[in-house]
Scaffold this active site. Structure first.
Site, PDB file in Angstrom:
ATOM      1  N   ASN A 105       0.822  -1.206   0.000  1.00  0.00           N
ATOM      2  CA  ASN A 105       0.000   0.000   0.000  1.00  0.00           C
ATOM      3  C   ASN A 105       0.858   1.258   0.000  1.00  0.00           C
ATOM      4  OD1 ASN A 105      -2.027  -1.823   0.175  1.00  0.00           O
ATOM      5  ND2 ASN A 105      -2.509  -1.449   2.328  1.00  0.00           N
ATOM      6  N   HIS A 122       5.796  -0.665  -2.815  1.00  0.00           N
ATOM      7  CA  HIS A 122       5.289   0.023  -4.013  1.00  0.00           C
ATOM      8  C   HIS A 122       5.358   1.538  -3.877  1.00  0.00           C
ATOM      9  CE1 HIS A 122       2.869  -3.770  -5.425  1.00  0.00           C
ATOM     10  NE2 HIS A 122       4.159  -3.866  -5.636  1.00  0.00           N
ATOM     11  N   CYS A 130      12.147  13.475  -8.286  1.00  0.00           N
ATOM     12  CA  CYS A 130      12.496  14.285  -9.448  1.00  0.00           C
ATOM     13  C   CYS A 130      12.913  13.382 -10.604  1.00  0.00           C
ATOM     14  CB  CYS A 130      13.634  15.249  -9.094  1.00  0.00           C
ATOM     15  SG  CYS A 130      14.164  16.236 -10.502  1.00  0.00           S
ATOM     16  N   CYS A 133      16.915  14.764 -11.330  1.00  0.00           N
ATOM     17  CA  CYS A 133      18.037  14.517 -10.394  1.00  0.00           C
ATOM     18  C   CYS A 133      17.771  13.344  -9.453  1.00  0.00           C
ATOM     19  CB  CYS A 133      18.380  15.779  -9.603  1.00  0.00           C
ATOM     20  SG  CYS A 133      17.173  16.182  -8.323  1.00  0.00           S
ATOM     21  N   CYS A 150      10.917  20.303  -9.321  1.00  0.00           N
ATOM     22  CA  CYS A 150      11.906  20.057  -8.265  1.00  0.00           C
ATOM     23  C   CYS A 150      12.503  21.380  -7.772  1.00  0.00           C
ATOM     24  CB  CYS A 150      13.005  19.160  -8.842  1.00  0.00           C
ATOM     25  SG  CYS A 150      14.401  18.883  -7.758  1.00  0.00           S
ATOM     26  N   GLY A 190      -5.381  -9.054   3.072  1.00  0.00           N
ATOM     27  CA  GLY A 190      -6.042  -8.154   2.118  1.00  0.00           C
ATOM     28  C   GLY A 190      -5.300  -7.878   0.833  1.00  0.00           C
TER      29      GLY A 190
HETATM   30  C1  BJW Z   1     -10.293  -7.406   1.944  1.00  0.00           C
HETATM   31  C2  BJW Z   1     -11.128  -6.405   2.309  1.00  0.00           C
HETATM   32  C3  BJW Z   1     -11.312  -6.302   3.711  1.00  0.00           C
HETATM   33  C4  BJW Z   1     -11.054  -6.265   0.163  1.00  0.00           C
HETATM   34  N1  BJW Z   1     -10.665  -7.184   4.517  1.00  0.00           N
HETATM   35  N2  BJW Z   1      -9.656  -8.285   2.649  1.00  0.00           N
HETATM   36  C5  BJW Z   1       3.466 -11.803 -15.986  1.00  0.00           C
HETATM   37  C6  BJW Z   1       4.047 -12.638 -15.047  1.00  0.00           C
HETATM   38  C7  BJW Z   1       4.788 -12.123 -13.990  1.00  0.00           C
HETATM   39  C8  BJW Z   1       4.934 -10.756 -13.823  1.00  0.00           C
HETATM   40  C9  BJW Z   1       4.345  -9.938 -14.757  1.00  0.00           C
HETATM   41  C10 BJW Z   1       3.637 -10.463 -15.832  1.00  0.00           C
HETATM   42  N3  BJW Z   1       3.198  -9.417 -16.571  1.00  0.00           N
HETATM   43  C11 BJW Z   1       3.595  -8.266 -15.981  1.00  0.00           C
HETATM   44  C12 BJW Z   1       4.293  -8.579 -14.880  1.00  0.00           C
HETATM   45  C13 BJW Z   1       4.894  -7.648 -13.914  1.00  0.00           C
HETATM   46  C14 BJW Z   1       3.879  -6.871 -13.121  1.00  0.00           C
HETATM   47  C15 BJW Z   1       2.752  -7.776 -12.618  1.00  0.00           C
HETATM   48  O1  BJW Z   1       2.857  -8.455 -11.627  1.00  0.00           O
HETATM   49  N4  BJW Z   1       1.620  -7.768 -13.291  1.00  0.00           N
HETATM   50  C16 BJW Z   1       0.501  -8.640 -12.877  1.00  0.00           C
HETATM   51  C17 BJW Z   1      -0.801  -7.855 -12.943  1.00  0.00           C
HETATM   52  C18 BJW Z   1       0.563  -9.902 -13.707  1.00  0.00           C
HETATM   53  N5  BJW Z   1       4.614  -6.359 -11.986  1.00  0.00           N
HETATM   54  C19 BJW Z   1       5.350  -5.293 -12.093  1.00  0.00           C
HETATM   55  O2  BJW Z   1       5.432  -4.655 -13.133  1.00  0.00           O
HETATM   56  C20 BJW Z   1       6.163  -4.929 -10.874  1.00  0.00           C
HETATM   57  N6  BJW Z   1       7.513  -4.781 -11.254  1.00  0.00           N
HETATM   58  C21 BJW Z   1       8.234  -5.844 -11.656  1.00  0.00           C
HETATM   59  O3  BJW Z   1       7.801  -6.977 -11.595  1.00  0.00           O
HETATM   60  O4  BJW Z   1       9.485  -5.525 -12.131  1.00  0.00           O
HETATM   61  C22 BJW Z   1      10.183  -6.542 -12.891  1.00  0.00           C
HETATM   62  C23 BJW Z   1       9.425  -6.790 -14.192  1.00  0.00           C
HETATM   63  C24 BJW Z   1       9.075  -5.738 -14.992  1.00  0.00           C
HETATM   64  C25 BJW Z   1       8.362  -5.961 -16.191  1.00  0.00           C
HETATM   65  C26 BJW Z   1       7.986  -7.269 -16.573  1.00  0.00           C
HETATM   66  C27 BJW Z   1       8.340  -8.328 -15.736  1.00  0.00           C
HETATM   67  C28 BJW Z   1       9.064  -8.085 -14.546  1.00  0.00           C
HETATM   68  C29 BJW Z   1       5.678  -3.603 -10.296  1.00  0.00           C
HETATM   69  C30 BJW Z   1       4.302  -3.715  -9.751  1.00  0.00           C
HETATM   70  C31 BJW Z   1       3.824  -2.351  -9.279  1.00  0.00           C
HETATM   71  C32 BJW Z   1       2.384  -2.429  -8.854  1.00  0.00           C
HETATM   72  N7  BJW Z   1       1.884  -1.134  -8.660  1.00  0.00           N
HETATM   73  C33 BJW Z   1       0.469  -0.982  -8.272  1.00  0.00           C
HETATM   74  C34 BJW Z   1      -0.147   0.379  -8.629  1.00  0.00           C
HETATM   75  C35 BJW Z   1       0.530   1.566  -8.257  1.00  0.00           C
HETATM   76  C36 BJW Z   1      -0.375   2.721  -8.563  1.00  0.00           C
HETATM   77  C37 BJW Z   1      -0.770   3.423  -7.286  1.00  0.00           C
HETATM   78  O5  BJW Z   1      -1.118   2.812  -6.276  1.00  0.00           O
HETATM   79  O6  BJW Z   1      -0.755   4.624  -7.328  1.00  0.00           O
HETATM   80  O7  BJW Z   1       0.348  -1.276  -6.867  1.00  0.00           O
HETATM   81  S1  BJW Z   1      -0.645  -2.117  -9.041  1.00  0.00           S
HETATM   82  C38 BJW Z   1      -1.721  -2.256  -7.680  1.00  0.00           C
HETATM   83  O8  BJW Z   1      -1.753  -3.652  -7.366  1.00  0.00           O
HETATM   84  C39 BJW Z   1      -1.025  -1.526  -6.508  1.00  0.00           C
HETATM   85  C40 BJW Z   1      -1.112  -2.584  -5.425  1.00  0.00           C
HETATM   86  O9  BJW Z   1      -0.098  -2.376  -4.448  1.00  0.00           O
HETATM   87  C41 BJW Z   1      -0.969  -3.879  -6.175  1.00  0.00           C
HETATM   88  C42 BJW Z   1      -1.509  -5.085  -5.443  1.00  0.00           C
HETATM   89  O10 BJW Z   1      -2.888  -4.967  -5.253  1.00  0.00           O
HETATM   90  P1  BJW Z   1      -3.550  -5.496  -3.896  1.00  0.00           P
HETATM   91  O11 BJW Z   1      -3.007  -4.738  -2.769  1.00  0.00           O
HETATM   92  O12 BJW Z   1      -3.444  -6.952  -3.845  1.00  0.00           O
HETATM   93  O13 BJW Z   1      -5.068  -5.003  -4.085  1.00  0.00           O
HETATM   94  P2  BJW Z   1      -6.258  -5.696  -4.890  1.00  0.00           P
HETATM   95  O14 BJW Z   1      -7.283  -4.665  -5.126  1.00  0.00           O
HETATM   96  O15 BJW Z   1      -5.783  -6.443  -6.049  1.00  0.00           O
HETATM   97  O16 BJW Z   1      -6.827  -6.786  -3.870  1.00  0.00           O
HETATM   98  C43 BJW Z   1      -7.470  -6.418  -2.669  1.00  0.00           C
HETATM   99  C44 BJW Z   1      -7.721  -7.689  -1.885  1.00  0.00           C
HETATM  100  O17 BJW Z   1      -8.258  -7.337  -0.629  1.00  0.00           O
HETATM  101  C45 BJW Z   1      -8.732  -8.642  -2.548  1.00  0.00           C
HETATM  102  O18 BJW Z   1      -8.230  -9.981  -2.462  1.00  0.00           O
HETATM  103  C46 BJW Z   1     -10.001  -8.508  -1.675  1.00  0.00           C
HETATM  104  O19 BJW Z   1     -10.733  -9.725  -1.565  1.00  0.00           O
HETATM  105  C47 BJW Z   1      -9.392  -8.137  -0.342  1.00  0.00           C
HETATM  106  N8  BJW Z   1     -10.246  -7.306   0.503  1.00  0.00           N
HETATM  107  N9  BJW Z   1     -11.602  -5.720   1.257  1.00  0.00           N
HETATM  108  C48 BJW Z   1      -9.863  -8.147   3.970  1.00  0.00           C
HETATM  109  N10 BJW Z   1     -12.106  -5.375   4.254  1.00  0.00           N
HETATM  110 ZN    ZN Z   2      15.648  17.589  -9.273  1.00  0.00          ZN
END
Ligand code: BJW
Ligand code: ZN
Length: 242
Positions: A105, A122, A130, A133, A150, A190
């Site tokens: 988060n 994340h 920036c 820089c 910046c 979550g």
């Molecule tokens: C409750 C509840 C309650 C609800 N009580 N529970 C194919 C294979 C492998 C990797 C990749 C692939 N294709 C692409 C990739 C790489 C990609 C990736 O994983 N993509 C997948 C979608 C397949 N990953 C990346 O690019 C990462 N970098 C990386 O891997 O670098 C190396 C690389 C690069 C390029 C290619 C391959 C490798 C970086 C990932 C960055 C993620 N950023 C985000 C958004 C940022 C924007 C922002 O926030 O401003 O981060 S994505 C978004 O998802 C955010 C979250 O942190 C992240 C995870 O989501 P989360 O937290 O799980 O939320 P939800 O909504 O999905 O789930 C909520 C859960 O809560 C649910 O289960 C509900 O049931 C539950 N819930 N209420 C308890 N009250």
């Molecule tokens: Zn700068």
């Protein structure tokens, strides 16, 4: 089938005899504070396209649009507060001698609840970076003036957030993997468990012999490998564990 109450007793018994706990959280823990999740019926990706807003390409194409979206999110998150699940994890940090919190988060609610032993893998919506820089600074302006620049070099600022296709900070990854490999108990709270590299964290801990507990409203890809699955709201279930 064991009742949920007895499953909670089993987890409490484990926690009572361990000194080493690692926690992985996702958007679901903040959902009970009113912060939208990403996936699911009310998730952000229902109304917004990740590729238009949460990739470096999107920012290069239209930084104004991306900043407008972040301003909207900053405005929303600024009104939210930690819930009992966030506070319980801050208490766990004080109770367990070896404790580490890994959060996906960016909302800052774990810090607001008092957690300090944590990796925000994340990034942080309250920090900017920036593009020229590389300086990272805290910025709590709501709204942030678009387009922000910046103070040091005049370069364009971006959110200090890890977007799709970007790599996580090496230090955060190293700290997270060490905590996953060393823990006796892993709590996964979550998260949908589909975004890498965090999606690989549960198997890493399992391989190292950890007892794994998932707390989620729904089943996830992690559900089949965890030792105990507690279905419910994080803000209600997590406080019951201590
Ligand atoms: C409750 C509840 C309650 C609800 N009580 N529970 C194919 C294979 C492998 C990797 C990749 C692939 N294709 C692409 C990739 C790489 C990609 C990736 O994983 N993509 C997948 C979608 C397949 N990953 C990346 O690019 C990462 N970098 C990386 O891997 O670098 C190396 C690389 C690069 C390029 C290619 C391959 C490798 C970086 C990932 C960055 C993620 N950023 C985000 C958004 C940022 C924007 C922002 O926030 O401003 O981060 S994505 C978004 O998802 C955010 C979250 O942190 C992240 C995870 O989501 P989360 O937290 O799980 O939320 P939800 O909504 O999905 O789930 C909520 C859960 O809560 C649910 O289960 C509900 O049931 C539950 N819930 N209420 C308890 N009250
Ligand atoms: Zn700068």
């Amino acid at each position: 089938m064991a009742s949920c109450a007895s499953k909670i007793c089993e987890v409490k018994a484990r926690l009572a005899t361990t000194g080493s706990v690692t926690v992985l959280t996702g958007a679901g823990i903040s959902a009970d504070s009113g912060v939208p999740t990403f996936r699911g019926a009310d998730g952000l990706w229902r109304n917004f396209k990740a590729e238009d807003l949460a990739t470096p390409e999107a920012f290069a194409r239209d930084p104004r649009l991306v900043w407008e979206w972040y301003n909207w999110r900053r405005e929303l998150i600024a009104t939210k507060h930690p819930n009992p699940a966030h506070y319980t994890l801050a208490e766990m940090e004080r109770r367990f001698p070896r404790f580490w919190l890994i959060t996906q988060n960016v909302d800052g609610l774990h810090r607001a609840a008092g957690s300090r032993k944590l990796s925000e893998i994340h990034g942080d919506i309250w920090k900017v970076r920036c593009t020229r820089c590389g300086a990272v600074t805290e910025n709590r302006d709501v709204p942030i003036p678009i387009l922000p620049s910046c103070a040091g070099c005049g370069g364009l600022l971006r959110p200090h957030i890890v977007w799709f296709g970007e790599t996580l900070a090496a230090e955060d990854l190293a700290r997270s993997f060490a905590a996953l490999q060393q823990c006796e108990v892993l709590l996964i709270i979550g998260t949908s468990g589909i975004v890498y590299p965090a999606a690989s964290f549960a198997p890493v801990a399992k391989q190292a012999g950890a007892f794994i507990v998932e707390i989620n409203l729904d089943a996830t890809p992690n559900s089949s490998l965890v030792d105990v699955s507690l279905r419910g709201r994080a803000s209600e279930v997590v406080p019951e564990l201590l």
